[in-house]
Motif scaffolding. Structure first.
Motif, short mmCIF file in Angstrom:
data_model
loop_
_atom_site.label_atom_id
_atom_site.label_comp_id
_atom_site.label_asym_id
_atom_site.label_seq_id
_atom_site.Cartn_x
_atom_site.Cartn_y
_atom_site.Cartn_z
N GLY A 180 -17.63 -76.52 46.38
CA GLY A 180 -17.46 -76.38 44.94
C GLY A 180 -16.10 -75.83 44.60
N ILE A 181 -15.86 -75.69 43.30
CA ILE A 181 -14.61 -75.12 42.80
C ILE A 181 -14.69 -73.59 42.91
CG2 ILE A 181 -13.16 -74.87 40.75
CD1 ILE A 181 -14.19 -77.61 39.84
N CYS A 182 -13.60 -72.97 43.32
CA CYS A 182 -13.63 -71.54 43.62
C CYS A 182 -14.18 -70.71 42.47
CB CYS A 182 -12.24 -71.04 44.03
SG CYS A 182 -10.95 -71.16 42.79
N HIS A 183 -13.86 -71.06 41.25
CA HIS A 183 -14.29 -70.25 40.11
C HIS A 183 -15.79 -70.39 39.85
CE1 HIS A 183 -10.07 -69.84 39.78
NE2 HIS A 183 -9.90 -71.09 39.41
N GLN A 184 -16.32 -71.58 40.11
CA GLN A 184 -17.75 -71.74 39.91
C GLN A 184 -18.54 -71.10 41.05
OE1 GLN A 184 -18.90 -75.48 38.38
NE2 GLN A 184 -21.08 -75.15 38.65
N VAL A 185 -18.04 -71.20 42.27
CA VAL A 185 -18.67 -70.52 43.40
C VAL A 185 -18.62 -69.01 43.18
CG1 VAL A 185 -18.49 -70.09 45.89
CG2 VAL A 185 -18.15 -72.40 45.01
N SER A 434 -13.17 -80.26 36.56
CA SER A 434 -12.57 -78.94 36.35
C SER A 434 -13.59 -77.83 36.22
CB SER A 434 -11.62 -78.91 35.14
OG SER A 434 -12.13 -78.09 34.11
N CYS A 435 -13.09 -76.65 36.54
CA CYS A 435 -13.92 -75.45 36.52
C CYS A 435 -14.37 -75.09 35.12
CB CYS A 435 -13.15 -74.29 37.13
SG CYS A 435 -11.45 -74.13 36.51
N THR A 436 -13.64 -75.50 34.10
CA THR A 436 -13.95 -75.08 32.73
C THR A 436 -15.36 -75.48 32.33
OG1 THR A 436 -11.64 -75.51 32.22
CG2 THR A 436 -13.10 -75.10 30.37
N ASN A 437 -15.70 -76.74 32.52
CA ASN A 437 -16.95 -77.27 31.99
C ASN A 437 -18.02 -77.51 33.04
OD1 ASN A 437 -16.56 -77.98 28.98
ND2 ASN A 437 -14.65 -78.63 29.93
N THR A 438 -17.63 -77.71 34.29
CA THR A 438 -18.65 -78.06 35.28
C THR A 438 -19.49 -76.86 35.69
OG1 THR A 438 -17.03 -77.82 37.06
CG2 THR A 438 -17.39 -80.03 36.18
N THR A 467 -13.52 -93.95 36.40
CA THR A 467 -14.50 -92.91 36.10
C THR A 467 -14.71 -92.00 37.31
OG1 THR A 467 -16.20 -94.52 36.71
CG2 THR A 467 -15.77 -94.21 34.35
N SER A 468 -15.03 -90.74 37.05
CA SER A 468 -15.31 -89.83 38.17
C SER A 468 -16.13 -88.65 37.69
CB SER A 468 -14.01 -89.35 38.83
OG SER A 468 -13.21 -88.64 37.91
N LEU A 469 -16.93 -88.12 38.61
CA LEU A 469 -17.70 -86.90 38.40
C LEU A 469 -17.43 -85.98 39.58
CD1 LEU A 469 -19.92 -85.10 37.12
CD2 LEU A 469 -21.61 -86.48 38.35
N ALA A 470 -16.77 -84.86 39.31
CA ALA A 470 -16.44 -83.88 40.35
C ALA A 470 -17.05 -82.54 39.95
CB ALA A 470 -14.94 -83.75 40.55
N PRO A 471 -18.30 -82.29 40.31
CA PRO A 471 -18.96 -81.04 39.88
C PRO A 471 -18.33 -79.81 40.50
CG PRO A 471 -20.54 -82.67 40.69
CD PRO A 471 -19.19 -83.14 41.10
N GLY A 472 -18.57 -78.68 39.84
CA GLY A 472 -18.03 -77.41 40.34
C GLY A 472 -18.85 -76.81 41.45
N SER A 473 -20.08 -77.27 41.64
CA SER A 473 -20.89 -76.81 42.77
C SER A 473 -21.98 -77.81 43.07
CB SER A 473 -21.51 -75.43 42.48
OG SER A 473 -22.67 -75.56 41.68
#
Length: 901
Positions: A180-185, A434-438, A467-473
Motif C-alpha cells: 500500500g501507500i505509506c500514508h495509508q499504511v 494517490s494517498c489523498t482519496n484511496t 484507466t487505472s485503479l491503484a488503491p492505498g492498501s
C-alpha cells in the motif's frame, strides 16, 4: 513567570489494570505555565514534547515559557525549539539514501575500530516501498501481476539492499512492495495516536508524533498524530536521535460547521479547504481544525483534508482526538489496551474534543459551512485552482486559449490504426490513485457504484482513455470485492494495477503509442483526471498538459464522457446499450447507498487479516536472498546502490574547520531557486552527465529509470545536481540548463564537469543565489549533491528553512547577504572568493549567526571588494554539526566514543 521543574509534572495515569507515566500538562499549568489549557491542541503536543525532553541544553526552561507565552503573542515572536518526533516514516525513493547512509556509517564505524552494530536508528523507523510501481499494464485482470513483475525487474538492486537493511538494523522495519501507500499504511496500522516507550520499569505514554520523507506525511494529522514531511537529512537526524530545530509556529484555526450536502464528497470538501487556505496564506504555519462539523466526520474524511496540507501550504492540518478517533482505531484492529490508553490520555491532557469543548485561542480563524460545498475539480495545473463542476467545461475552454495558447476551434485529428479521433480536452488518463482519496471508503465505494450503474446500462469507457485503479492498501480491494463493486470497476477498465503511488507522482506509464503520436504531432492539449493531490504540468505524464484533481466517482464519470469539454452536469456522459443518452444523475449514487455498503463491507476483520503479516511480503519479496551481515556487501557494479564517500578518511577527531580561501564560483543563480532546480528529479537524459555515466556502465537508455529510483547511487545523483533543464546560471546567461564556465580557461561545460575539474585543481567552490534559495520539496540530495560537488559555501539573499538546515547538516555553510545581493557586485563568475572567520584559529571563535566578511578578487582588472554576510548557522547544535563535517559524522563519532568507553 516562575521557574518550571519538568520532573514534577511527571505523573501516573491508570488505564484499566496498567499504570503509565506521563508528563501532565495540567500539572505544568499549576506549576507556572499559566494559560496553557487554552493553547491549540497541536501546540499542546509540542509543549508536551519539550516538557518530556527538557535537559537544559537542547530544551531549556526558556523554551517551555516561550510556548506558554504563545497565548499572548499567538506565534508572532520568533523562538526556535528542538522537536523530537516519536518516529520516522519513509517511502522508498527518499528512504533508500537514508539506509545507504546508515550502511556507510557502519563501514566507517568498523574502520574506526568500533562496533558497527552500534549504528542503528535510535527512533523507530518504518519504510514503506510504494513509489516504484508504474502503470505499464492496465485494463485487464493480468495488469496487477504484470506490473509487479516489471517493478521487481526495474528495482531488484534497490530491493536487495532494503531486504538486507530490514534484517540488519534494529528499530527499522520495511513494508514490502505491493502492500500500500505509506500514508495509508500509516493511517490504518502503523500510527497509534498515543505512543509508548519503556523506561526502566515504567511505561511512558506520550503523543504519537512523526516526521516523514514524503510531504503528504501530514495525512496522519487526521488521526490526531502531529506530523509533517521533512528533508531526508532532517529525517536522518531524527532517526539518529537528534532534535529537529523549528520555530514556534502560528496556528490558524479552521472552524467547520454544517453537514456535507447530497452529491458532494470529501474530495470536494478538501478542494474547497485548499483553495481557502491558499488564499489566506498559511505557509510555515500550523492549521488546526475544530467546530461542530467534526462530530459528524469520519477519520477518513479528516485524513483526506489533512493529506492536502502541502497543497494549501501549511506545515500540518491537525485534527484533535475525538470519539471518531477511538472508533477508527477500534475498527482498524488496534489493540484494545492501546485504544483505551488513547482515550484516557487525551482526556487527561486536554487533547480531546467534543461538543462541550471550549475553543482554543488561535493566531487567526477561518470558517466554512460545509453544507455550501459543491462538486468540484482542481486544475488544469495547480491543486488550489478549484473549479465548480457546473462550469468546468467553459473553464477548460478559457484555459485552452489563455493558459495553453491553443485555438478553441482546432479540428479533431485521426489516430493511426484506430477507429477514433482525438481533440483538445480529451481525457486520455483517468486514474483512481494517490494517498489523498484511496484511504477513504466513501469515495471509493461511490466510484464503484458509478461503475455498477454504468455497467448495468451497458456503457463503455471511451477507447482513448487509459484507466487505472491503484488503491492505498489491500483492504480497499477486500471491501470492493466483498461489495461486488470490483467486478463493475473491472468491466469499465478500472482493474487493479498496483498498490502504491502511481499517477500522482508521474508513474502513470506510457500512453498507447498511437494516442501519444497523435497528441505530439498535432500539439493537442490532452487531459488527465485523477483522484490525487498533485497536478502540476509535466508531472502526471509528458504527453498530458492539462490535469484535473477530482473525486474517484468523477474520475469514472469523466472516463465515460472522455472529454473535459463536455458539461457533464447537463450533457450526456455516454449512451446505454440501446443508444439512449445517459446523464451523470443516472449513475450518481446517493449518500445512503454509499453508507449502507460501507457499513456492511468494511470490517475490522479485513484490517486484522491484511496487517497480521504486513512485513512478510509476497513470494517475490521472500525470494530475495539477504547477503551481508552487520555491514553491507557493496556491489561495485551496481548502478542503483553505492557506498557514498561522506566518511572517507574519517578520524575520531574532526579536522579543524578551515577558512575558505581562493574559491571559484560554480554558479550564480537568481531568486526562487527551488530544490527541484538543485536536486536531480524526473527522467534521466541520455546526453546528461548522469546518462553518460549509466551508458558507460552498460545501462540501456530504456532502463535508465528515474533519478528518484537511483537516489541510492551518489555517482548518478551528484551528476544530476544543478542539472535541471530549466535552471539558468548567470555565468552562462544565454544557456538554459545545468551549464557553467570553468575559470580561468573560460571553457563552457556542464556544472558537474566543471566541479570535477575544480576538484582536480584543489579549488574549493561557492555558489551565489538570490532570495528564497531552496524553496519547494526539501530534498536531501539538494544538499548532498552540493556538498559532493565540492561546494563549501552558499551565499544567498534568503533561504528556505529546511534547505538551509540541510546544508549545515552536510557541512556546507549558508551565508546571507547583509546588504545588497550579488547583482550589485557585478559578478561575472571569474571572481576568486575568500571567506574568513570560519576557523577556530581566528580571534573570536565562530558563533551562531555571526557576521563575516567575504573578499572578492577579479583577476581581469586586479580589483578587490569586500562585503558583509551573516553566517546562517543558527544555533549551537548546528554549529556542532558543522564543525564535525555534518550531522552524520557528528553522530558517528559520538557513538564510537561511547563504544570506546
Amino acid at each position: 513567570m516562575p521557574s518550571i521543574d519538568s520532573l514534577k509534572t511527571r505523573q501516573d495515569l491508570a488505564v484499566g489494570r496498567k499504570k503509565y507515566a506521563y508528563y501532565s500538562l495540567p500539572a505544568a499549568e499549576e506549576a507556572g505555565l499559566a494559560g496553557i489549557s487554552r493553547l491549540p491542541r497541536s501546540m499542546k503536543v509540542l509543549l508536551e514534547n519539550l516538557l518530556r525532553n527538557e535537559d537544559g541544553v537542547s530544551v531549556t526552561e526558556d523554551d517551555l515559557k516561550a510556548v506558554a507565552a504563545w497565548i499572548e503573542n499567538k506565534g508572532a515572536v520568533e523562538h526556535e525549539i528542538a522537536f523530537r518526533p516519536a518516529r520516522v516514516l519513509m517511502q522508498d525513493f527518499t528512504g533508500v539514501p537514508a539506509v545507504v547512509d546508515l550502511a556507510a556509517m557502519r563501514d566507517a564505524m568498523a574502520k574506526l575500530g568500533a562496533d558497527p552494530a552500534k549504528i542503528n536508528p535510535l527512533n523507530p523507523v518504518d519504510l514503506v516501498i510504494d513509489h516504484s510501481v508504474m502503470v505499464d499494464h492496465f485494463g485487464d485482470a493480468k495488469a496487477f501481476g504484470q506490473n509487479v513483475e516489471r517493478e521487481y525487474e526495474r528495482n531488484i538492486e534497490r530491493y536487495n539492499f532494503l531486504r538486507w537493511g530490514s534484517s540488519a538494523f534494529n528499530n527499522f522495519r520495511v513494508v514490502p512492495p505491493g502492500t500500500g501507500i505509506c500514508h495509508q499504511v500509516n493511517l490504518e496500522h502503523l500510527a497509534q495516536t498515543v505512543w509508548t516507550a519503556e523506561e526502566g520499569r515504567k511505561t511512558v505514554a506520550y503523543p504519537d508524533t512523526v516526521v516523514g520523507t514524503d510531504s503528504h506525511t501530514t495525512m496522519i494529522n487526521g488521526l490526531a498524530v502531529l506530523g509533517w514531511g521533512v528533508g531526508g537529512i532532517e529525517a536522518e537526524a531524527a532517526m539518529l536521535g537528534q532534535p529537529i530545530p523549528m520555530l514556534i509556529p502560528e496556528v490558524i484555526g479552521f472552524k467547520l460547521t454544517g453537514k456535507l450536502p447530497e452529491g458532494a464528497t470529501a474530495t470536494d470538501l478538501v478542494l474547497t479547504v485548499t483553495q481557502m487556505l491558499r488564499k489566506k496564506g498559511v505557509v510555515g504555519k500550523f492549521v488546526e481544525f475544530f467546530g461542530p462539523a467534526i462530530a459528524g466526520m469520519t477519520i477518513e474524511d479528516q485524513a483526506t483534508i489533512a493529506n492536502m496540507a502541502p497543497e494549501y501550504g501549511a506545515t500540518c492540518g491537525f485534527f484533535p482526538v475525538s470519539q471518531a478517533t477511538i472508533d477508527y482505531l477500534t475498527a482498524t484492529g488496534r489493540e484494545k489496551a492501546r485504544v483505551a490508553l488513547v482515550e484516557a490520555y487525551a482526556k487527561a491532557q486536554g487533547l480531546w474534543i467534543d461538543e462541550t469543548s471550549e475553543d482554543p485561542i488561535f493566531t487567526d480563524v477561518l470558517e466554512l459551512d460545509i453544507s455550501t460545498v459543491v462538486p468540484s475539480l482542481a486544475g488544469p495545473k495547480r491543486p488550489q485552482d478549484r473549479v465548480e463542476l457546473t462550469v468546468a467545461a467553459p473553464a477548460f475552454a478559457t484555459a485552452l486559449a489563455d493558459v495553453f495558447a491553443r485555438p478553441t476551434d482546432a479540428p479533431r485529428v485521426a489516430v493511426e490504426g484506430e477507429k477514433f479521433d482525438l481533440g483538445d480536452g480529451d481525457v486520455v488518463i483517468a486514474a483512481i490513485t494517490s494517498c489523498t482519496n484511496t484511504s477513504n471508503p466513501s469515495v471509493l465505494i461511490a466510484a464503484g457504484l458509478v461503475a455498477r450503474k454504468a455497467h448495468a446500462l451497458g456503457m463503455k469507457v471511451k477507447p482513448w482513455v487509459k484507466t487505472s485503479l491503484a488503491p492505498g492498501s489491500q483492504v480497499v480491494t477486500d471491501y470492493l470485492t466483498d461489495a461486488g463493486l470490483q467486478k463493475d470497476l473491472d468491466a469499465l477498465g478500472f482493474n487493479l494495477v498496483g498498490y502504491g503511488c502511481t499517477t500522482c507522482i508521474g508513474n502513470s506509464g506510457p500512453l498507447d503509442p498511437a494516442v501519444s503520436k497523435a497528441i505530439n504531432d498535432n500539439g493537442l492539449v490532452a487531459t488527465s483526471v485523477l483522484s490525487g493531490n498533485r497536478n502540476f504540468e509535466g508531472r502526471v505524464n509528458p504527453d498530458v498538459q492539462a490535469n484535473y484533481l477530482a473525486s474517484p466517482p468523477l474520475v469514472v464519470a469523466y472516463a465515460l464522457a472522455g472529454s473535459m469539454r463536455i458539461d457533464i452536469t447537463k450533457e450526456p456522459i455516454g449512451q446505454d446499450k440501446k443508444g439512449n443518452d445517459v446523464f451523470l444523475k443516472d449513475v450518481w449514487p446517493t449518500s445512503d447507498e454509499i453508507a449502507a455498503i460501507q457499513k456492511k463491507s468494511v470490517t475490522p476483520k479485513m484490517f486484522a487479516k491484511r496487517y497480521a503479516d504486513v512485513f512478510k511480503g509476497d513470494e517475490h519479496w521472500q525470494a530475495i536472498k539477504v547477503t551481508g551481515g552487520q555491514t553491507y556487501e557493496w556491489d561495485d557494479n551496481s548502478t542503483y546502490v553505492q557506498n557514498p564517500p561522506y566518511f572517507e578518511g574519517l578520524s575520531m577527531e574532526p579536522a579543524p574547520v578551515s577558512d575558505i580561501v581562493e574559491a571559484r564560483i560554480l554558479g550564480i543563480f537568481g531568486d526562487s531557486i527551488t530544490t527541484d532546480h538543485i536536486s536531480p528529479a524526473g527522467s534521466i537524459k541520455k546526453a546528461s552527465p548522469a546518462g553518460q555515466y549509466l551508458t558507460n556502465h552498460g545501462v540501456d537508455a530504456l532502463d535508465f529509470n528515474s533519478y528518484g529510483a537511483r537516489r541510492g547511487n551518489h555517482e548518478v545523483m551528484m551528476r544530476g545536481t544543478f542539472a535541471n533543464i530549466r535552471i539558468r546560471n548567470r555565468i552562462t546567461p544565454d544557456i538554459e540548463g545545468g551549464v557553467t564556465k570553468h575559470f580561468p580557461s573560460e571553457d563552457t561545460m556542464s556544472i558537474y564537469d566543471a566541479a570535477m575539474r575544480y576538484q582536480s585543481e584543489g579549488r574549493p567552490l561557492v555558489v551565489f543565489a538570490g532570495k528564497e534559495y531552496g524553496t519547494g520539496s526539501s530534498r536531501d540530495w539538494a544538499a548532498k549533491g552540493t556538498r559532493l560537488l565540492g561546494v563549501r559555501a552558499v551565499i544567498a539573499e534568503s533561504y528556505e528553512r529546511i534547505h538551509r538546515s540541510n546544508l549545515v547538516g552536510m557541512g556546507v555553510v549558508p551565508l546571507q547577504f547583509k546588504e545588497d545581493g550579488w547583482q550589485k557586485l557585478g559578478l561575472t563568475g571569474e571572481e576568486i572568493v575568500t571567506i574568513r572567520g570560519l576557523t577556530d584559529a581566528n580571534v573570536g571563535k565562530l558563533k551562531p549567526r555571526q557576521d563575516l566578511w567575504v573578499e572578492l578578487f577579479r583577476p581581469s582588472d586586479g580589483k578587490m571588494a569586500r562585503f558583509p554576510v551573516r553566517c546562517r548557522i543558527d544555533n549551537q547544535t548546528e554549529l556542532d554539526y558543522f564543525k564535525a563535517g555534518g550531522v552524520m559524522p557528528y553522530v558517528l563519532r559520538n557513538l564510537a566514543r561511547g563504544d570506546e568507553k
